[in-house]
Design a protein around this motif. Structure first.
Motif, PDB file in Angstrom:
ATOM      1  N   THR A 201       2.102 -13.023  11.325  1.00 24.53           N
ATOM      2  CA  THR A 201       2.199 -11.788  12.111  1.00 24.53           C
ATOM      3  C   THR A 201       3.532 -11.104  11.840  1.00 24.53           C
ATOM      4  O   THR A 201       3.598  -9.872  11.738  1.00 24.53           O
ATOM      5  N   ALA A 202       4.584 -11.899  11.681  1.00 24.40           N
ATOM      6  CA  ALA A 202       5.884 -11.330  11.313  1.00 24.40           C
ATOM      7  C   ALA A 202       5.784 -10.610   9.972  1.00 24.40           C
ATOM      8  O   ALA A 202       6.256  -9.472   9.823  1.00 24.40           O
ATOM      9  N   GLU A 203       5.133 -11.251   8.996  1.00 23.33           N
ATOM     10  CA  GLU A 203       4.982 -10.637   7.666  1.00 23.33           C
ATOM     11  C   GLU A 203       4.178  -9.346   7.736  1.00 23.33           C
ATOM     12  O   GLU A 203       4.548  -8.334   7.143  1.00 23.33           O
ATOM     13  N   ARG A 204       3.052  -9.363   8.482  1.00 24.96           N
ATOM     14  CA  ARG A 204       2.200  -8.164   8.583  1.00 24.96           C
ATOM     15  C   ARG A 204       2.955  -7.021   9.273  1.00 24.96           C
ATOM     16  O   ARG A 204       2.822  -5.860   8.881  1.00 24.96           O
ATOM     17  N   THR A 205       3.722  -7.356  10.301  1.00 24.63           N
ATOM     18  CA  THR A 205       4.487  -6.327  11.022  1.00 24.63           C
ATOM     19  C   THR A 205       5.509  -5.696  10.089  1.00 24.63           C
ATOM     20  O   THR A 205       5.653  -4.466  10.044  1.00 24.63           O
ATOM     21  N   LEU A 206       6.210  -6.525   9.317  1.00 24.03           N
ATOM     22  CA  LEU A 206       7.203  -5.996   8.371  1.00 24.03           C
ATOM     23  C   LEU A 206       6.532  -5.167   7.280  1.00 24.03           C
ATOM     24  O   LEU A 206       7.080  -4.136   6.854  1.00 24.03           O
ATOM     25  N   ASP A 207       5.333  -5.585   6.840  1.00 28.00           N
ATOM     26  CA  ASP A 207       4.587  -4.799   5.841  1.00 28.00           C
ATOM     27  C   ASP A 207       4.264  -3.410   6.397  1.00 28.00           C
ATOM     28  O   ASP A 207       4.386  -2.402   5.698  1.00 28.00           O
ATOM     29  N   ARG A 208       3.824  -3.361   7.656  1.00 26.34           N
ATOM     30  CA  ARG A 208       3.493  -2.064   8.267  1.00 26.34           C
ATOM     31  C   ARG A 208       4.740  -1.188   8.372  1.00 26.34           C
ATOM     32  O   ARG A 208       4.687   0.020   8.110  1.00 26.34           O
ATOM     33  N   LEU A 209       5.860  -1.805   8.740  1.00 28.03           N
ATOM     34  CA  LEU A 209       7.105  -1.028   8.853  1.00 28.03           C
ATOM     35  C   LEU A 209       7.556  -0.514   7.490  1.00 28.03           C
ATOM     36  O   LEU A 209       8.047   0.613   7.370  1.00 28.03           O
ATOM     37  N   ALA A 210       7.379  -1.333   6.450  1.00 27.60           N
ATOM     38  CA  ALA A 210       7.783  -0.924   5.094  1.00 27.60           C
ATOM     39  C   ALA A 210       6.970   0.277   4.625  1.00 27.60           C
ATOM     40  O   ALA A 210       7.471   1.125   3.891  1.00 27.60           O
ATOM     41  N   ALA A 211       5.719   0.357   5.070  1.00 38.15           N
ATOM     42  CA  ALA A 211       4.843   1.456   4.642  1.00 38.15           C
ATOM     43  C   ALA A 211       4.950   2.677   5.559  1.00 38.15           C
ATOM     44  O   ALA A 211       4.361   3.721   5.283  1.00 38.15           O
ATOM     45  N   PHE A 212       5.713   2.553   6.637  1.00 35.01           N
ATOM     46  CA  PHE A 212       5.710   3.597   7.670  1.00 35.01           C
ATOM     47  C   PHE A 212       6.190   4.949   7.149  1.00 35.01           C
ATOM     48  O   PHE A 212       5.643   5.990   7.509  1.00 35.01           O
ATOM     49  N   ASP A 213       7.226   4.953   6.315  1.00 35.94           N
ATOM     50  CA  ASP A 213       7.827   6.218   5.890  1.00 35.94           C
ATOM     51  C   ASP A 213       7.110   6.878   4.712  1.00 35.94           C
ATOM     52  O   ASP A 213       7.505   7.959   4.282  1.00 35.94           O
ATOM     53  N   ASP A 214       6.057   6.223   4.204  1.00 37.17           N
ATOM     54  CA  ASP A 214       5.265   6.821   3.133  1.00 37.17           C
ATOM     55  C   ASP A 214       4.537   8.045   3.708  1.00 37.17           C
ATOM     56  O   ASP A 214       3.767   7.931   4.672  1.00 37.17           O
ATOM     57  N   GLU A 215       4.785   9.208   3.126  1.00 33.57           N
ATOM     58  CA  GLU A 215       4.188  10.448   3.652  1.00 33.57           C
ATOM     59  C   GLU A 215       2.670  10.393   3.692  1.00 33.57           C
ATOM     60  O   GLU A 215       2.023  11.087   4.483  1.00 33.57           O
ATOM     61  N   ALA A 216       2.068   9.594   2.814  1.00 35.80           N
ATOM     62  CA  ALA A 216       0.607   9.512   2.751  1.00 35.80           C
ATOM     63  C   ALA A 216       0.027   8.608   3.849  1.00 35.80           C
ATOM     64  O   ALA A 216      -1.192   8.506   3.990  1.00 35.80           O
ATOM     65  N   ASN A 217       0.882   7.946   4.611  1.00 34.33           N
ATOM     66  CA  ASN A 217       0.419   7.027   5.650  1.00 34.33           C
ATOM     67  C   ASN A 217       0.006   7.845   6.885  1.00 34.33           C
ATOM     68  O   ASN A 217       0.830   8.170   7.732  1.00 34.33           O
ATOM     69  N   GLU A 218      -1.301   8.172   6.958  1.00 32.62           N
ATOM     70  CA  GLU A 218      -1.773   9.068   8.023  1.00 32.62           C
ATOM     71  C   GLU A 218      -1.574   8.464   9.412  1.00 32.62           C
ATOM     72  O   GLU A 218      -1.344   9.193  10.392  1.00 32.62           O
ATOM     73  N   TYR A 219      -1.657   7.128   9.529  1.00 37.12           N
ATOM     74  CA  TYR A 219      -1.517   6.512  10.857  1.00 37.12           C
ATOM     75  C   TYR A 219      -0.057   6.534  11.315  1.00 37.12           C
ATOM     76  O   TYR A 219       0.218   6.680  12.512  1.00 37.12           O
ATOM     77  N   ALA A 220       0.852   6.420  10.368  1.00 40.55           N
ATOM     78  CA  ALA A 220       2.274   6.539  10.726  1.00 40.55           C
ATOM     79  C   ALA A 220       2.575   7.958  11.209  1.00 40.55           C
ATOM     80  O   ALA A 220       3.324   8.151  12.169  1.00 40.55           O
ATOM     81  N   ARG A 221       1.974   8.956  10.548  1.00 37.56           N
ATOM     82  CA  ARG A 221       2.190  10.340  10.987  1.00 37.56           C
ATOM     83  C   ARG A 221       1.599  10.550  12.386  1.00 37.56           C
ATOM     84  O   ARG A 221       2.143  11.261  13.220  1.00 37.56           O
ATOM     85  N   MET A 222       0.470   9.877  12.645  1.00 39.46           N
ATOM     86  CA  MET A 222      -0.161   9.961  13.963  1.00 39.46           C
ATOM     87  C   MET A 222       0.757   9.336  15.026  1.00 39.46           C
ATOM     88  O   MET A 222       0.886   9.856  16.131  1.00 39.46           O
ATOM     89  N   VAL A 223       1.407   8.230  14.669  1.00 33.43           N
ATOM     90  CA  VAL A 223       2.356   7.577  15.588  1.00 33.43           C
ATOM     91  C   VAL A 223       3.453   8.562  15.982  1.00 33.43           C
ATOM     92  O   VAL A 223       3.828   8.672  17.153  1.00 33.43           O
TER      93      VAL A 223
END
Length: 197
Positions: A144-166
């Motif tokens: 779960t720690a690894e998955r959470t860090l993976d999501r955070l690493a992808a957060f600033d990618d402009e193409a990440n529609e769910y991050a933009r929704m956040v």
């Protein structure tokens, strides 16, 4: 299997601090049967979650029929609430029969509920609940720690529609969950050091 058969959504691993902050739900189509997603603050959608923790309390909160509430604490001391009744007979039976404290693994669907004062509470409607070993719980913490860090690493990618929704739906810094990850991993180290040889 037909090409149109529905596939089960991936069950997301998430710590309770992030799960409880995830108060926004949405559908991606107008179809009545379209899945409802919970928007995780680290920039991912979750139709199902997989959590492991310590079942600390169970209670039948039903009035006319059995409706079990379970309180599950993750390594940071944050709580997941699970509710199971007549439509989740296996999960309800597990909550009835398990003796807290016990390590449990839960796969289920996130549910949101608005209280009278406008707060949004998040809980899990379990598909399955099973007792697990400390080793399984510890592996879940690491994954779960690894998955959470993976999501955070992808957060600033402009193409990440769910991050933009956040960014539109939540007023919080997703990177605060890095502290959640660190605390969870440190709690594992502390337990390992305390364990008798």
């Amino acid at each position: 299997m037909s090409a149109n058969a529905p596939t089960r959504e991936v069950a997301r691993r998430v710590f309770a601090a992030e799960f409880n902050d995830a108060t926004y739900t949405f559908k991606e189509s107008d179809d009545d049967r379209a899945p409802v997603y919970l928007l995780l603050p680290t920039g991912e959608r979750a139709n199902r979650v997989f959590v492991v923790g310590t079942l600390t309390e169970t209670e039948d909160v039903g009035e006319d029929s059995e409706y079990w509430q379970g309180r599950i604490v993750d390594p940071n001391g944050d709580t997941f609430y699970v509710y199971a009744g007549q439509y989740q007979p296996d999960a309800a039976a597990a909550l009835r029969d398990l003796e807290p404290p016990a390590y449990v693994a839960v796969v289920g669907k996130p549910r949101t509920y608005e209280t009278d004062d406008g707060e949004i509470n998040v809980s899990i409607r379990p598909e399955s609940i099973s007792a697990v070993t400390a080793a399984v719980r510890n592996r879940w913490v690491v994954e779960t720690a690894e998955r959470t860090l993976d999501r955070l690493a992808a957060f600033d990618d402009e193409a990440n529609e769910y991050a933009r929704m956040v960014e539109d739906e939540y007023d919080l810094d997703p990177h605060q969950y890095r502290d959640t990850v660190v605390a969870a991993l440190e709690s594992l180290e502390a337990e390992t050091e305390e364990a008798p040889v």
